[in-house]
Write a protein that holds these residues in place. Sequence first.
Motif, PDB file in Angstrom:
ATOM      1  N   MET A 154      91.963  31.472 -14.399  1.00  0.00           N
ATOM      2  CA  MET A 154      92.696  32.037 -13.263  1.00  0.00           C
ATOM      3  C   MET A 154      94.136  32.396 -13.635  1.00  0.00           C
ATOM      4  O   MET A 154      94.669  33.393 -13.154  1.00  0.00           O
ATOM      5  N   GLU A 155      94.758  31.616 -14.498  1.00  0.00           N
ATOM      6  CA  GLU A 155      96.125  31.931 -14.921  1.00  0.00           C
ATOM      7  C   GLU A 155      96.183  33.304 -15.585  1.00  0.00           C
ATOM      8  O   GLU A 155      97.055  34.128 -15.283  1.00  0.00           O
ATOM      9  N   LEU A 156      95.231  33.583 -16.454  1.00  0.00           N
ATOM     10  CA  LEU A 156      95.177  34.877 -17.125  1.00  0.00           C
ATOM     11  C   LEU A 156      94.859  35.992 -16.134  1.00  0.00           C
ATOM     12  O   LEU A 156      95.427  37.088 -16.202  1.00  0.00           O
ATOM     13  N   LEU A 157      93.979  35.722 -15.206  1.00  0.00           N
ATOM     14  CA  LEU A 157      93.635  36.717 -14.195  1.00  0.00           C
ATOM     15  C   LEU A 157      94.853  37.057 -13.329  1.00  0.00           C
ATOM     16  O   LEU A 157      95.108  38.230 -13.035  1.00  0.00           O
ATOM     17  N   ARG A 158      95.621  36.050 -12.948  1.00  0.00           N
ATOM     18  CA  ARG A 158      96.849  36.298 -12.183  1.00  0.00           C
ATOM     19  C   ARG A 158      97.824  37.156 -12.989  1.00  0.00           C
ATOM     20  O   ARG A 158      98.470  38.059 -12.449  1.00  0.00           O
ATOM     21  N   GLU A 159      97.917  36.902 -14.292  1.00  0.00           N
ATOM     22  CA  GLU A 159      98.790  37.706 -15.158  1.00  0.00           C
ATOM     23  C   GLU A 159      98.335  39.162 -15.194  1.00  0.00           C
ATOM     24  O   GLU A 159      99.165  40.075 -15.168  1.00  0.00           O
ATOM     25  N   ILE A 160      97.036  39.381 -15.247  1.00  0.00           N
ATOM     26  CA  ILE A 160      96.507  40.751 -15.255  1.00  0.00           C
ATOM     27  C   ILE A 160      96.855  41.451 -13.946  1.00  0.00           C
ATOM     28  O   ILE A 160      97.300  42.606 -13.944  1.00  0.00           O
ATOM     29  N   PHE A 161      96.683  40.771 -12.837  1.00  0.00           N
ATOM     30  CA  PHE A 161      97.029  41.357 -11.539  1.00  0.00           C
ATOM     31  C   PHE A 161      98.517  41.708 -11.494  1.00  0.00           C
ATOM     32  O   PHE A 161      98.894  42.775 -11.027  1.00  0.00           O
TER      33      PHE A 161
ATOM     34  N   ALA B 237      88.573  49.500  -8.186  1.00  0.00           N
ATOM     35  CA  ALA B 237      88.288  50.187  -9.451  1.00  0.00           C
ATOM     36  C   ALA B 237      89.364  49.879 -10.489  1.00  0.00           C
ATOM     37  O   ALA B 237      89.055  49.614 -11.663  1.00  0.00           O
ATOM     38  N   LYS B 238      90.608  49.897 -10.075  1.00  0.00           N
ATOM     39  CA  LYS B 238      91.730  49.598 -10.969  1.00  0.00           C
ATOM     40  C   LYS B 238      91.610  48.178 -11.539  1.00  0.00           C
ATOM     41  O   LYS B 238      91.796  47.960 -12.737  1.00  0.00           O
ATOM     42  N   ILE B 239      91.271  47.235 -10.684  1.00  0.00           N
ATOM     43  CA  ILE B 239      91.131  45.839 -11.105  1.00  0.00           C
ATOM     44  C   ILE B 239      89.922  45.673 -12.026  1.00  0.00           C
ATOM     45  O   ILE B 239      90.001  45.025 -13.065  1.00  0.00           O
ATOM     46  N   ALA B 240      88.800  46.262 -11.647  1.00  0.00           N
ATOM     47  CA  ALA B 240      87.586  46.170 -12.475  1.00  0.00           C
ATOM     48  C   ALA B 240      87.837  46.770 -13.854  1.00  0.00           C
ATOM     49  O   ALA B 240      87.413  46.199 -14.874  1.00  0.00           O
TER      50      ALA B 240
ATOM     51  N   PHE C 223      83.740  42.850 -20.478  1.00  0.00           N
ATOM     52  CA  PHE C 223      82.560  42.816 -19.620  1.00  0.00           C
ATOM     53  C   PHE C 223      82.919  43.446 -18.285  1.00  0.00           C
ATOM     54  O   PHE C 223      84.081  43.513 -17.908  1.00  0.00           O
ATOM     55  N   LYS C 224      81.884  43.935 -17.629  1.00  0.00           N
ATOM     56  CA  LYS C 224      82.081  44.662 -16.370  1.00  0.00           C
ATOM     57  C   LYS C 224      81.641  43.793 -15.204  1.00  0.00           C
ATOM     58  O   LYS C 224      80.572  43.186 -15.249  1.00  0.00           O
ATOM     59  N   ILE C 225      82.489  43.736 -14.188  1.00  0.00           N
ATOM     60  CA  ILE C 225      82.126  43.012 -12.966  1.00  0.00           C
ATOM     61  C   ILE C 225      82.436  43.893 -11.767  1.00  0.00           C
ATOM     62  O   ILE C 225      83.195  44.860 -11.873  1.00  0.00           O
ATOM     63  N   ASN C 226      81.850  43.549 -10.642  1.00  0.00           N
ATOM     64  CA  ASN C 226      82.162  44.238  -9.399  1.00  0.00           C
ATOM     65  C   ASN C 226      83.285  43.507  -8.687  1.00  0.00           C
ATOM     66  O   ASN C 226      83.351  42.277  -8.712  1.00  0.00           O
ATOM     67  N   VAL C 227      84.147  44.284  -8.066  1.00  0.00           N
ATOM     68  CA  VAL C 227      85.289  43.747  -7.333  1.00  0.00           C
ATOM     69  C   VAL C 227      85.256  44.328  -5.926  1.00  0.00           C
ATOM     70  O   VAL C 227      85.122  45.542  -5.755  1.00  0.00           O
ATOM     71  N   MET C 228      85.363  43.460  -4.931  1.00  0.00           N
ATOM     72  CA  MET C 228      85.459  43.889  -3.539  1.00  0.00           C
ATOM     73  C   MET C 228      86.878  43.551  -3.080  1.00  0.00           C
ATOM     74  O   MET C 228      87.298  42.399  -3.192  1.00  0.00           O
TER      75      MET C 228
END
Length: 175
Positions: A20-27, A58-61, A70-75
């Motif tokens: 989650m820390e890395l994901l927050r950095e990406i956001f 789309a931007k986040i994915a 890897f590809k994931i879906n984002v809502m």
Amino acid sequence: MKYVSLLRGINVGGKNMIKMELLREIFSSLGFENVKSYINSGNIIFETVETDDNALSAKIADAITANFSFKINVMTRKISEIENLVENNPFAGQFENDKDLHVFFLDEDLRDEKRELLLAQANENEMFAFKPRTIFCLLRISILDSIVGKGFIDKKLKVSATARNWRTVNKIIEL
């Protein structure tokens, strides 16, 4: 404007692992502000001036694919939409445990024939209600034993979805 992105299929069963820390950095690197995460399943709350849910998703994915291969879906939904779902819960007062109510966030609204197909599966153990781009599912059985837990939405309705239990939905708006 405040949003939540709900990532599908990360950190489940040892697959698509993202800290989650890395994901927050990406956001944050995407220009989003006040980025917070809730539990390890990919619930990210953030603020942005952008207003197109699908463009944000789309931007986040794309950023996740670029960073993790890897590809994931984002809502993505406005927090006000989540608040509206909570205020207008079609199953209010009909369940005792927040884990009995599941909210499926869809990447598109269900057409009538797909709603009918799902409603035809309803019984006293699995009940469904609809809001725009959302399915409420009240379960009196384990989700693992339910049709939605066995992939009915993906396989039969052919709609991309990610689910959160009622406790998680409420926690998202608290944050």
